[in-house]
Motif scaffolding. Sequence first.
Motif: not given
Length: 307
Positions: A230-235
Amino acid sequence: MGRILENKIALVTGATRGAGRAIAIELARAGAFVYATGRSSRKEGRSEMGRPETIEETEDLIRSIGGEGLAIRTDHLDPEAVRSLIGQIDDRHQRLDILVNDIFGGDRYAEWDKRLWEHDLNGGLQMMRMGIDTHLITLYYALPLMLRGDKGIVIEMTDGTAEANTEFRQNVGLYYDLEKTNVGRIVKGLTHELANSPVTALGVTPGWLRSEAMLQNFGVTEQTWQEACRTIPGFAISESPTYVARGIAKLAADPENARFSGSILTARQLADLYNVTDTDGSRPDCWGLIAKHGWNCEDVNLISKFR
């Protein structure tokens, strides 16, 4: 998977946590007798990493899945300790078929935003020792035992494909970049020196690994990791340690694995070669995403095409 490594003897260094622990477990699940080494111990305390995981826990996990193995606390910067370790394997089995060199732990000393002359010198040099010297010391003592066998494989764990590591990696510092590039060079050197021998050397790189430390940094667990997206889409391109471990177990059992001598294979390449998946059934391709869209892709639609 079955017991495709029945009667094989394996050594996984750096098996206290992360990919090393998962590899030890999957090799044991496939039937190998696995020696798992690391420095953090219930009896002797934590290493300077300060993490709670212990090498004895890895042995417990191996036994919990019906596997066989032995955890031996070993500092791979200590030649005498490594000589003793290999001596124990020789005394008990008279051979070593699989060596997975997964030692590092240098993250403790990394100063990602510092240039060479700004980076702590002692920390930088210690990072090099932990990521390179440990591998060379282990190879020095392990290879003579492996060369006495009929067929063996050395797998050097690294971070990044040969192509990705051709150029200087931004935002990680010179020491980290140099250490990971040198692991690739070890693979090249071993391939040359082991030519016409029964031992194959190659490298393997996971992608964005959801190690214990990584999950803790994001405030999630392996069961809830998607919340971090949600905060780090790349994860969303990240992968569990089991993903690369499943591929390595199949690779070690492949009677024709010598065709990959000198290569650095990704977790996704192993998944495609041997029809394995991550624990959720996906096949993340972190390095494929980076090769096509760069290091900082956050487009969820693009990322979804690489899972």
